[in-house]
Design an enzyme around this catalytic site. Structure first.
Site, PDB file in Angstrom:
ATOM      1  N   GLU A  99       0.834  -1.214   0.000  1.00 46.61           N
ATOM      2  CA  GLU A  99       0.000   0.000   0.000  1.00 46.61           C
ATOM      3  C   GLU A  99       0.865   1.259   0.000  1.00 46.61           C
ATOM      4  O   GLU A  99       0.733   2.105   0.889  1.00 46.61           O
ATOM      5  CB  GLU A  99      -0.903   0.010   1.248  1.00 46.61           C
ATOM      6  CG  GLU A  99      -1.798  -1.195   1.391  1.00 46.61           C
ATOM      7  CD  GLU A  99      -2.518  -1.227   2.743  1.00 46.61           C
ATOM      8  OE1 GLU A  99      -2.224  -0.386   3.614  1.00 46.61           O
ATOM      9  OE2 GLU A  99      -3.378  -2.102   2.922  1.00 46.61           O
ATOM     10  N   ARG A 149       3.087   7.721  -0.345  1.00 51.95           N
ATOM     11  CA  ARG A 149       4.083   8.787  -0.482  1.00 51.95           C
ATOM     12  C   ARG A 149       5.167   8.443  -1.514  1.00 51.95           C
ATOM     13  O   ARG A 149       5.558   9.295  -2.314  1.00 51.95           O
ATOM     14  CB  ARG A 149       4.733   8.985   0.892  1.00 51.95           C
ATOM     15  CG  ARG A 149       5.522  10.255   1.021  1.00 51.95           C
ATOM     16  CD  ARG A 149       6.260  10.302   2.366  1.00 51.95           C
ATOM     17  NE  ARG A 149       5.471   9.979   3.505  1.00 51.95           N
ATOM     18  CZ  ARG A 149       4.879  10.875   4.317  1.00 51.95           C
ATOM     19  NH1 ARG A 149       5.016  12.162   4.074  1.00 51.95           N
ATOM     20  NH2 ARG A 149       4.192  10.473   5.357  1.00 51.95           N
ATOM     21  N   ARG A 190       1.511  20.183   6.058  1.00 56.69           N
ATOM     22  CA  ARG A 190       2.522  19.331   6.678  1.00 56.69           C
ATOM     23  C   ARG A 190       3.514  20.073   7.577  1.00 56.69           C
ATOM     24  O   ARG A 190       3.802  19.608   8.673  1.00 56.69           O
ATOM     25  CB  ARG A 190       3.269  18.516   5.617  1.00 56.69           C
ATOM     26  CG  ARG A 190       2.332  17.665   4.734  1.00 56.69           C
ATOM     27  CD  ARG A 190       3.068  16.635   3.900  1.00 56.69           C
ATOM     28  NE  ARG A 190       3.635  15.602   4.733  1.00 56.69           N
ATOM     29  CZ  ARG A 190       4.893  15.546   5.072  1.00 56.69           C
ATOM     30  NH1 ARG A 190       5.747  16.418   4.593  1.00 56.69           N
ATOM     31  NH2 ARG A 190       5.320  14.598   5.879  1.00 56.69           N
ATOM     32  N   TYR A 205       3.208  18.721  11.278  1.00 59.55           N
ATOM     33  CA  TYR A 205       4.238  17.747  11.685  1.00 59.55           C
ATOM     34  C   TYR A 205       5.635  18.353  11.764  1.00 59.55           C
ATOM     35  O   TYR A 205       6.611  17.606  11.806  1.00 59.55           O
ATOM     36  CB  TYR A 205       4.330  16.596  10.673  1.00 59.55           C
ATOM     37  CG  TYR A 205       3.026  16.034  10.171  1.00 59.55           C
ATOM     38  CD1 TYR A 205       2.161  15.351  11.018  1.00 59.55           C
ATOM     39  CD2 TYR A 205       2.676  16.157   8.834  1.00 59.55           C
ATOM     40  CE1 TYR A 205       0.977  14.817  10.543  1.00 59.55           C
ATOM     41  CE2 TYR A 205       1.498  15.626   8.346  1.00 59.55           C
ATOM     42  CZ  TYR A 205       0.649  14.955   9.213  1.00 59.55           C
ATOM     43  OH  TYR A 205      -0.518  14.420   8.731  1.00 59.55           O
ATOM     44  N   CYS A 215      -3.617  33.954   9.398  1.00 59.89           N
ATOM     45  CA  CYS A 215      -3.425  34.671  10.665  1.00 59.89           C
ATOM     46  C   CYS A 215      -3.142  33.734  11.824  1.00 59.89           C
ATOM     47  O   CYS A 215      -3.933  33.634  12.773  1.00 59.89           O
ATOM     48  CB  CYS A 215      -4.642  35.533  10.938  1.00 59.89           C
ATOM     49  SG  CYS A 215      -4.812  36.767   9.661  1.00 59.89           S
ATOM     50  N   GLU A 216      -2.051  33.005  11.707  1.00 54.58           N
ATOM     51  CA  GLU A 216      -1.558  32.154  12.796  1.00 54.58           C
ATOM     52  C   GLU A 216      -0.051  32.100  12.675  1.00 54.58           C
ATOM     53  O   GLU A 216       0.469  31.970  11.558  1.00 54.58           O
ATOM     54  CB  GLU A 216      -2.066  30.710  12.649  1.00 54.58           C
ATOM     55  CG  GLU A 216      -3.516  30.542  12.899  1.00 54.58           C
ATOM     56  CD  GLU A 216      -3.877  29.105  13.279  1.00 54.58           C
ATOM     57  OE1 GLU A 216      -3.032  28.400  13.867  1.00 54.58           O
ATOM     58  OE2 GLU A 216      -5.002  28.729  12.983  1.00 54.58           O
TER      59      GLU A 216
HETATM   60  N1  LLP Z   1      -1.762   1.991   4.351  1.00 56.05           N
HETATM   61  C1  LLP Z   1      -2.355   2.464   5.468  1.00 56.05           C
HETATM   62  C2  LLP Z   1      -3.251   1.583   6.219  1.00 56.05           C
HETATM   63  C3  LLP Z   1      -2.102   3.776   5.890  1.00 56.05           C
HETATM   64  O1  LLP Z   1      -2.677   4.233   6.993  1.00 56.05           O
HETATM   65  C4  LLP Z   1      -1.225   4.603   5.135  1.00 56.05           C
HETATM   66  C5  LLP Z   1      -0.941   5.977   5.551  1.00 56.05           C
HETATM   67  C6  LLP Z   1      -0.642   4.065   3.976  1.00 56.05           C
HETATM   68  C7  LLP Z   1      -0.930   2.751   3.618  1.00 56.05           C
HETATM   69  C8  LLP Z   1       0.271   4.862   3.100  1.00 56.05           C
HETATM   70  O2  LLP Z   1       1.440   5.199   3.758  1.00 56.05           O
HETATM   71  P1  LLP Z   1       2.634   5.885   2.944  1.00 56.05           P
HETATM   72  O3  LLP Z   1       3.198   4.838   1.998  1.00 56.05           O
HETATM   73  O4  LLP Z   1       2.120   7.034   2.214  1.00 56.05           O
HETATM   74  O5  LLP Z   1       3.613   6.247   3.994  1.00 56.05           O
HETATM   75  N2  LLP Z   1      -0.537  12.969   6.430  1.00 56.05           N
HETATM   76  C9  LLP Z   1       0.719  12.359   6.833  1.00 56.05           C
HETATM   77  C10 LLP Z   1       0.790  10.903   6.443  1.00 56.05           C
HETATM   78  C11 LLP Z   1      -0.332  10.067   7.011  1.00 56.05           C
HETATM   79  C12 LLP Z   1      -0.247   8.625   6.587  1.00 56.05           C
HETATM   80  C13 LLP Z   1      -1.447   7.861   7.014  1.00 56.05           C
HETATM   81  N3  LLP Z   1      -1.486   6.507   6.581  1.00 56.05           N
HETATM   82  C14 LLP Z   1       1.877  13.163   6.246  1.00 56.05           C
HETATM   83  O6  LLP Z   1       1.630  14.165   5.582  1.00 56.05           O
HETATM   84  O7  LLP Z   1       3.040  12.832   6.480  1.00 56.05           O
END
Ligand code: LLP
Length: 424
Positions: free
Chosen positions: A276, A279, A315, A319, A344-345
């Site tokens: 899955e 990113r 982001r 984070y 405005c933050e």
């Molecule tokens: N599978 C599941 C069950 C997940 O919860 C996620 C990400 C992925 C796959 C994909 O993960 P990746 O390969 O993209 O790392 N908004 C945050 C990232 C939140 C990720 C949530 N779950 C950011 O901007 O860093």
């Protein structure tokens, strides 16, 4: 590798200059490179050459734009979705139901029913209570639900706390020690077809060790479940592989190293593997293109005020994430600046005391590595319309999401009768 490069002193996305897009579409605007997405999909697939027939299900949450999904569908990717909205967007973009995994801790009966009737590939269950609801829904519809349990392996992923998911205190999955009991419970439920085990420990992982530890625990569990008489044909290893945001930091593990580790750990599992990635596929395929509104003196360093803000790219404020900020036409000089948006933050800060290419009012800049968790996390805070998105291929580009119209923003609200009626 991405396809954002300087040509004759001007930053291009593939063969299109970014000032061309800024002039035609305005700023701020997200710009995505087709070639980069295709390359990342292929690199990931090639990295898994040691794995038989993997299902690569793109994590739609990273970038749900229809044009992005259609590009990845054409590369043969499936989808990992966490809501009916994501499910339907994946289907609308041409991703077949039998390549869709439905994850998420809070699936509702309606979401289950929709995907079940459509013939999805697999639900990743997060609790026994969810399994019970699913069994009821599947029984009512007279279909079988293909399921795996997402197990929580109690591994510290070593990433930002807000995107870590595989530790015991996180809300995700069934504790791995309780997994055998959970599978036994599901076997007793009607209209459920157990097919696998799933795990995902977090995002932006920069070390393979926690992934390897989690996968090893899954391997052990598969053996135990088979001893218990379950037929396990699939293992979903989630996403999470990090990407380079900051060139001054060590590179995250390569897809090749990840693929080699996976092939080694899963040898002999005798399952079809599911992945899955989110990113990894899209982050470096996108930039947020913005214009400098003005430069204002600060106590130590000047404030570079750009027309993008925390509502467009959350982001950094959410984070403390690092995004490289670069002028589109570098002047050959450097400056140290605080890069901020107009919201405005004080949290509307993209970078503090950042050494970067010098810019002046009217210059264009890009926030790199914004193709994942960028546009999709945007809001209209401060009544700023949602940012448009542009997809580039070769020397061609198209607006794949229009800038939200301020009129539409205004008219989305309704006045109650005591304030004068329906229309604003
Ligand atoms: N599978 C599941 C069950 C997940 O919860 C996620 C990400 C992925 C796959 C994909 O993960 P990746 O390969 O993209 O790392 N908004 C945050 C990232 C939140 C990720 C949530 N779950 C950011 O901007 O860093």
């Amino acid at each position: 590798m991405d396809h954002f490069n300087l040509r004759d002193g001007v930053l291009h996305c593939e063969d299109v200059s970014l000032p061309t897009i800024a002039a035609a579409v305005g700023t701020p605007v997200y710009v995505y490179s087709t070639a980069t997405m295709q390359r990342h999909a292929r690199v990931f697939r090639e990295a898994l050459a040691g794995v038989d027939n993997p299902l690569i299900a793109f994590a739609v949450k990273a970038n749900p734009n229809a044009a992005v999904l259609a590009t990845l569908a054409a590369e043969g990717l499936g989808a990992d979705v966490v809501s009916i909205g994501e499910y339907r967007r994946a289907r609308a973009a041409g991703i077949p139901a039998d390549r869709i995994v439905f994850s998420g801790v809070g699936k509702t009966a309606d979401e289950m029913a929709y995907a079940l009737q459509d013939g999805l590939f697999q639900f990743n269950l997060e609790s026994v209570a969810e399994a019970e609801m699913m069994s009821e829904v599947a029984s009512r519809l007279g279909v079988e639900a293909p399921v795996a349990f997402r197990v929580n392996p109690d591994v510290e992923a070593g990433t930002h706390a807000k995107i870590s998911t595989g530790a015991a205190h996180n809300k995700f999955g069934v504790p791995i020690d309780e997994a055998r009991a959970a599978y036994a419970r599901v076997r007793a439920l009607p209209n459920m077809r157990i097919q696998g085990v799933a795990v995902h420990i977090g995002s932006q992982l920069t070390d393979l060790a926690p992934l390897e530890a989690a996968f090893a625990k899954v391997g052990t569990l598969i053996g135990l479940l088979r001893e218990d008489g379950h037929v396990i044909t699939h293992a979903d290893l989630g996403g999470g592989l990090g990407v380079p945001y900051d060139r001054d930091m060590p590179e995250p593990p390569s897809p090749e190293a990840y693929g080699a580790m996976v092939a080694r750990i899963t040898a002999g599992w005798d399952v079809r593997l599911v992945f899955e990635p989110g990113r990894l596929i899209v982050a470096n395929a996108g930039v947020l293109l913005s214009e400098v509104i003005r430069v204002k003196p600060g106590v130590a360093d000047p404030f570079v005020i750009v027309d993008a803000a925390m509502n467009d790219l959350m982001r950094p404020s959410l984070y403390d994430a690092f995004h490289a900020i670069e002028p589109v036409r570098p002047r050959g000089e450097e400056m140290v600046a605080n890069v901020v948006g107009p919201v405005c933050e004080s949290g509307d800060t993209f970078a503090t005391a950042r050494r970067m290419g010098a810019v002046e009012a009217g210059d264009l800049v890009v926030f790199r590595t914004s193709g994942a968790y960028g546009a999709t996390m945007a809001s209209t805070y401060n009544s700023r319309p949602l940012t448009p998105e542009v997809l580039v291929t070769g020397n061609d580009y198209a607006v794949v999401r229009e800038r939200q119209d301020i009129e539409a923003l205004i008219h989305a609200d309704r006045l109650p009768p005591w304030l004068g009626g329906q229309d604003v």
